[in-house]
Design an enzyme around this catalytic site. Structure first.
Site, PDB file in Angstrom:
ATOM      1  CG  ASN A 125      -1.725   1.237   1.389  1.00  0.00           C
ATOM      2  OD1 ASN A 125      -1.770   2.066   0.480  1.00  0.00           O
ATOM      3  ND2 ASN A 125      -2.387   1.385   2.533  1.00  0.00           N
ATOM      4  CE  LYS A 174      -0.176   3.188   4.786  1.00  0.00           C
ATOM      5  NZ  LYS A 174      -0.009   3.293   6.243  1.00  0.00           N
ATOM      6  CG  HIS A 183      -5.804   1.940   5.263  1.00  0.00           C
ATOM      7  ND1 HIS A 183      -5.338   2.847   6.177  1.00  0.00           N
ATOM      8  CD2 HIS A 183      -4.803   1.037   5.072  1.00  0.00           C
ATOM      9  CE1 HIS A 183      -4.094   2.516   6.514  1.00  0.00           C
ATOM     10  NE2 HIS A 183      -3.751   1.426   5.864  1.00  0.00           N
ATOM     11  CD  GLU A 224      -2.838   5.427   6.804  1.00  0.00           C
ATOM     12  OE1 GLU A 224      -2.853   5.453   5.564  1.00  0.00           O
ATOM     13  OE2 GLU A 224      -1.921   4.902   7.463  1.00  0.00           O
ATOM     14  CD  GLU A 258      -3.435  -2.377   7.307  1.00  0.00           C
ATOM     15  OE1 GLU A 258      -2.338  -2.628   6.807  1.00  0.00           O
ATOM     16  OE2 GLU A 258      -4.057  -1.326   7.085  1.00  0.00           O
ATOM     17  N   GLY A 267       2.647   2.290  10.897  1.00  0.00           N
ATOM     18  CA  GLY A 267       3.613   3.378  10.771  1.00  0.00           C
ATOM     19  C   GLY A 267       4.332   3.716  12.068  1.00  0.00           C
ATOM     20  CB  SER A 323       5.361  -1.915  12.093  1.00  0.00           C
ATOM     21  OG  SER A 323       4.953  -0.587  12.390  1.00  0.00           O
TER      22      SER A 323
END
Ligand code: 13P
Length: 257
Positions: free
Chosen positions: A9, A11, A96, A98, A168, A174, A214
């Site tokens: 991904n 992003k 996702h 985010e 996730e 991250g 991660s």
């Protein structure tokens, strides 16, 4: 034989030229891979067509990072299922964290996107995961159950057969702090159990459940060795050929065991 799927991904990273370069580098490194390992690249919308061209005929797949549920119309700024399909996508990331955190995504809109993607013969990669606070308060199981149930409402077994789920944990994205293989395995087993209850044992056992948060070459092997971890959804480490290749190779090692 076990199947493993490793998706990158990207992003909001990579201009068109950079995306083409990374995709070409990866395909030249990853040709002739074990057929049990599927590799998917998910660049930003602007680079989809270019990456599609770079990976054509290599066995690497293309995915988008989001999709609207409507097929066409006055929806300024949105991109439809047939548009991303037309750009060469086989997969699409949906829900996702985010998008949930910054763009108002909720389980109901996740579900609309999933159903529209399936209708367009795309494979949705549906993301679920708890925040750090939810984990600390012992709510992980309840959060995952709710996200999985609501995200997959009104799917039939045929549709479910094309869905990929990605676990996730938000606190691992991250942050450099991955879930331990045991923590991830526990949630993956919970998800597979839920799918088994609703869609039956055979759909559940062939469902691919990816872990994301991660993932690096150094921890991919032990994560992928867990019985219910069928792949990885990789953010930061998918932006460099060396680290992404390392993760894919860890998958190859696991299926070759
Ligand atoms: P990182 O691998 O950078 O933690 O990101 C994970 C992720 O969000 C993939 O979708």
């Amino acid at each position: 034989m076990r199947q493993i799927l490793v998706a990158g991904n990207w992003k909001m990273h990579k201009l068109i030229g950079e995306a083409r370069q990374l995709a070409s580098e990866l395909t030249s490194r990853l040709t002739g891979l074990n057929a049990s390992v599927t590799v998917v690249l998910c660049p930003p919308f602007t680079a989809l067509a270019e990456v599609a061209d770079a990976i054509a005929g290599t066995g690497v797949f293309l995915g988008a990072q989001n999709v609207h549920w409507e097929e066409k119309g006055a929806y300024t700024g949105e991109v439809s299922p047939s548009m991303i399909k037309d750009a060469g996508c086989e997969y699409v990331i949906i829900g996702h964290s985010e998008r949930r955190q910054y763009f108002g995504e909720i389980d109901e809109t996740v579900n609309r996107r999933v159903r529209a993607a399936l209708h367009a013969k795309l494979k949705p990669i549906v993301c679920v995961g708890e925040s750090e606070r939810q984990r600390d308060q012992g709510q992980t199981e309840a959060v995952i159950i709710e996200q999985v149930r609501k995200g997959l409402v009104d799917l039939n077994a045929e549709g479910m057969g094309h869905v990929v789920i990605a676990y996730e944990p938000v606190w691992a994205i991250g942050t450099g702090k991955n879930a331990t293989p045991q923590q991830a395995q526990e949630v993956h087993a919970l998800i597979r159990g839920l799918i088994s209850n609703t869609f039956g044992e055979s759909i559940a056992s062939s469902l691919l459940i990816l872990y994301g948060g991660s993932v690096k070459p150094g921890n991919a092997g032990e994560l992928l060795a867990q019985p219910d971890i069928d792949g990885a959804l990789v953010g930061g480490a998918s932006l460099e050929a060396d680290s992404f290749e390392g993760i894919v190779r860890a998958g190859v090692a696991v299926v070759s065991e």
